[in-house]
Enzyme design. Sequence first.
Site, PDB file in Angstrom:
ATOM      1  N   ASP A  62     -19.744 -55.926  35.512  1.00  0.00           N
ATOM      2  CA  ASP A  62     -20.537 -56.810  36.392  1.00  0.00           C
ATOM      3  C   ASP A  62     -19.851 -57.922  36.960  1.00  0.00           C
ATOM      4  OD1 ASP A  62     -23.134 -57.729  37.637  1.00  0.00           O
ATOM      5  OD2 ASP A  62     -23.618 -58.778  35.958  1.00  0.00           O
ATOM      6  N   TYR A  82     -19.342 -60.992  40.276  1.00  0.00           N
ATOM      7  CA  TYR A  82     -19.993 -62.274  40.551  1.00  0.00           C
ATOM      8  C   TYR A  82     -19.492 -62.602  41.889  1.00  0.00           C
ATOM      9  CZ  TYR A  82     -20.987 -67.237  38.948  1.00  0.00           C
ATOM     10  OH  TYR A  82     -21.574 -68.414  38.803  1.00  0.00           O
ATOM     11  N   HIS A 118     -24.378 -67.347  45.586  1.00  0.00           N
ATOM     12  CA  HIS A 118     -24.647 -67.316  44.358  1.00  0.00           C
ATOM     13  C   HIS A 118     -23.879 -68.172  43.457  1.00  0.00           C
ATOM     14  CE1 HIS A 118     -26.449 -66.054  40.567  1.00  0.00           C
ATOM     15  NE2 HIS A 118     -25.103 -65.712  40.265  1.00  0.00           N
ATOM     16  N   ARG A 122     -23.001 -76.817  36.132  1.00  0.00           N
ATOM     17  CA  ARG A 122     -21.741 -77.704  36.042  1.00  0.00           C
ATOM     18  C   ARG A 122     -21.890 -78.642  37.096  1.00  0.00           C
ATOM     19  NH1 ARG A 122     -19.212 -72.961  36.552  1.00  0.00           N
ATOM     20  NH2 ARG A 122     -18.657 -73.547  38.313  1.00  0.00           N
ATOM     21  N   GLU A 136     -31.847 -60.677  38.319  1.00  0.00           N
ATOM     22  CA  GLU A 136     -30.560 -60.966  39.284  1.00  0.00           C
ATOM     23  C   GLU A 136     -30.569 -59.536  40.233  1.00  0.00           C
ATOM     24  OE1 GLU A 136     -26.993 -61.366  36.948  1.00  0.00           O
ATOM     25  OE2 GLU A 136     -27.284 -63.670  36.843  1.00  0.00           O
ATOM     26  N   GLU A 154     -28.891 -57.103  42.531  1.00  0.00           N
ATOM     27  CA  GLU A 154     -27.547 -56.728  42.756  1.00  0.00           C
ATOM     28  C   GLU A 154     -27.515 -55.169  43.541  1.00  0.00           C
ATOM     29  OE1 GLU A 154     -24.924 -57.373  39.342  1.00  0.00           O
ATOM     30  OE2 GLU A 154     -26.355 -58.994  38.539  1.00  0.00           O
ATOM     31  N   ASP A 181     -30.400 -57.223  36.947  1.00  0.00           N
ATOM     32  CA  ASP A 181     -29.535 -57.247  35.968  1.00  0.00           C
ATOM     33  C   ASP A 181     -30.437 -58.755  35.177  1.00  0.00           C
ATOM     34  OD1 ASP A 181     -27.647 -57.791  33.785  1.00  0.00           O
ATOM     35  OD2 ASP A 181     -26.331 -58.870  35.119  1.00  0.00           O
ATOM     36  N   ARG A 230     -31.530 -67.222  30.719  1.00  0.00           N
ATOM     37  CA  ARG A 230     -30.735 -68.276  31.122  1.00  0.00           C
ATOM     38  C   ARG A 230     -30.592 -69.295  30.064  1.00  0.00           C
ATOM     39  NH1 ARG A 230     -28.446 -65.895  35.231  1.00  0.00           N
ATOM     40  NH2 ARG A 230     -29.646 -65.372  36.941  1.00  0.00           N
ATOM     41  N   GLN A 286     -27.940 -67.551  27.728  1.00  0.00           N
ATOM     42  CA  GLN A 286     -26.838 -67.418  28.249  1.00  0.00           C
ATOM     43  C   GLN A 286     -26.170 -69.015  28.342  1.00  0.00           C
ATOM     44  OE1 GLN A 286     -27.210 -66.403  32.443  1.00  0.00           O
ATOM     45  NE2 GLN A 286     -25.112 -66.759  33.027  1.00  0.00           N
ATOM     46  N   TYR A 346     -22.143 -68.960  26.493  1.00  0.00           N
ATOM     47  CA  TYR A 346     -21.296 -68.328  27.514  1.00  0.00           C
ATOM     48  C   TYR A 346     -19.887 -69.147  27.279  1.00  0.00           C
ATOM     49  CZ  TYR A 346     -21.171 -71.596  31.461  1.00  0.00           C
ATOM     50  OH  TYR A 346     -21.002 -72.894  32.004  1.00  0.00           O
ATOM     51  N   LYS A 388     -27.515 -61.392  28.534  1.00  0.00           N
ATOM     52  CA  LYS A 388     -27.041 -60.364  29.713  1.00  0.00           C
ATOM     53  C   LYS A 388     -27.496 -58.770  29.064  1.00  0.00           C
ATOM     54  CE  LYS A 388     -25.787 -62.865  33.098  1.00  0.00           C
ATOM     55  NZ  LYS A 388     -26.391 -62.777  34.539  1.00  0.00           N
ATOM     56  N   THR A 421     -30.604 -53.860  31.695  1.00  0.00           N
ATOM     57  CA  THR A 421     -30.130 -53.837  33.065  1.00  0.00           C
ATOM     58  C   THR A 421     -31.043 -52.562  33.856  1.00  0.00           C
ATOM     59  OG1 THR A 421     -28.001 -54.823  32.811  1.00  0.00           O
ATOM     60  CG2 THR A 421     -28.482 -53.786  34.744  1.00  0.00           C
ATOM     61  N   THR A 449     -25.096 -60.973  41.488  1.00  0.00           N
ATOM     62  CA  THR A 449     -26.466 -61.625  42.073  1.00  0.00           C
ATOM     63  C   THR A 449     -25.788 -61.985  43.453  1.00  0.00           C
ATOM     64  OG1 THR A 449     -27.022 -62.802  39.921  1.00  0.00           O
ATOM     65  CG2 THR A 449     -28.092 -63.350  41.999  1.00  0.00           C
ATOM     66  N   GLU A 461     -32.105 -69.655  40.910  1.00  0.00           N
ATOM     67  CA  GLU A 461     -31.878 -70.392  42.064  1.00  0.00           C
ATOM     68  C   GLU A 461     -32.844 -70.758  42.913  1.00  0.00           C
ATOM     69  OE1 GLU A 461     -28.064 -68.340  44.068  1.00  0.00           O
ATOM     70  OE2 GLU A 461     -28.766 -67.221  42.443  1.00  0.00           O
TER      71      GLU A 461
HETATM   72 CA    CA Z   1     -25.275 -59.992  36.817  1.00  0.00          CA
END
Ligand code: CA
Length: 395
Positions: free
Chosen positions: A113, A115, A120, A129, A186, A188, A220, A224, A227, A231, A240, A244, A331, A345
């Site tokens: 997967d 990114y 995104h 962050r 997500e 994708e 996907d 959250r 995660q 992570y 995750k 899927t 995503t 988002e």
């Molecule tokens: Ca993903």
Amino acid sequence: MSRIDVPEDSPFGPENLPLGVFRLGDEEPRIGAAIGDYVIDLAPVAAAQMLDGAQLFAEPTLNKFLALGRPTWHATREWLLELAQEKETVEPYLIPRESVTMLLPFEVADYVDFYASEHHASNVGKLFRPDAEPLLPNWKHLPVGYHGRAGTIVASGTDIKRPSGQRKAPDADAPTYGPSQRLDIEVELGYVVGTPSKLGEPVSVDSFKDHVYGVVVVNDWSARDIQAWEYVPLGPFLGKSFATSISPWVVSLEALEASAVPLGAQEPAVLPYLDGKDLTNFDITFEVKWNGQVVSRPPYKSIYWSAAQMLAHLSVNGASVRTGDLFASGTVSGPEPDQRGSFLELSWSGREPVTVNGEQRSFLLDGDEVTISAFATTATGTRIGLGEVTGRIVP
Ligand code: CA
């Protein structure tokens, strides 16, 4: 000779002809091609025409077909294009799509997967962050990705059981275990590998089309809260890997070619192994329905990395690819608020809830259903549908 009837708004016109695996009643699963409101039952047509390799279409997955490589994919497409014009020949083998159950189209080998959407990655950077640069320093130098869990990729329509795990609220002293409170989607695009590569031999950007057969729509599912806690520092794991979902019809790259558009500018320049003479993208638009209401339309055209670069990068260390590998874009979010490909988002981490059927919503509740559809637009305005992937959350 006459053409098979296809309603004008059908995602599966006579130039698309995606392949999938269907089940009719209690008969054995086998391979079909979608056209209009029908599935062409390919095994008996191929047998009647004494086609070489006709038994391939009686398989319960596309894997054997995928493994045969580009010349076979091309010959099959030529044959399907002819069939679409020969209603009399094909009519006995047309099955209404509404009467079949679609299964997972291929046995998934490895799952990666990426990114690859800058919008995104920037949005998630700002949310996860808030005090740092949205994009990390590596982001424009390599397509960031991780290895996912192939065994939990499920067919569209499969219920998704809400995952449980460890999560820790920012203001809590210690983590707790329980059902995810921030279950998300997500949007994708997934690429399906047919031709394997050899261990130790990277796949160059220019040989992308020799290895990748086609695409599916991917949801996907992502927890959250799980995660966010797990992570650091190794990346996505249990937030995750629980499920899927993928769409049932694999649209070939050959069919999609008509929607190819140039990839956007990449600055700074990429390293030579990521540079190619023909870096393209596709003009694909997704549509996300949350309990039947359209909440977003992410444009794939806005993606930063091309799929050829993703494949080149995932194999540049010599890792081989296998028939049935799936690698997904990550995503897809566009620049506009109504083009975001996750509820994280769309609701800006719950701070700006979305109105769904009159209710203020941020993340998925039990009983919610999400359907993601997609279509590619060609230069002449024709639409090539990718179909849809759907799933419902159960406790
Ligand atoms: Ca993903």
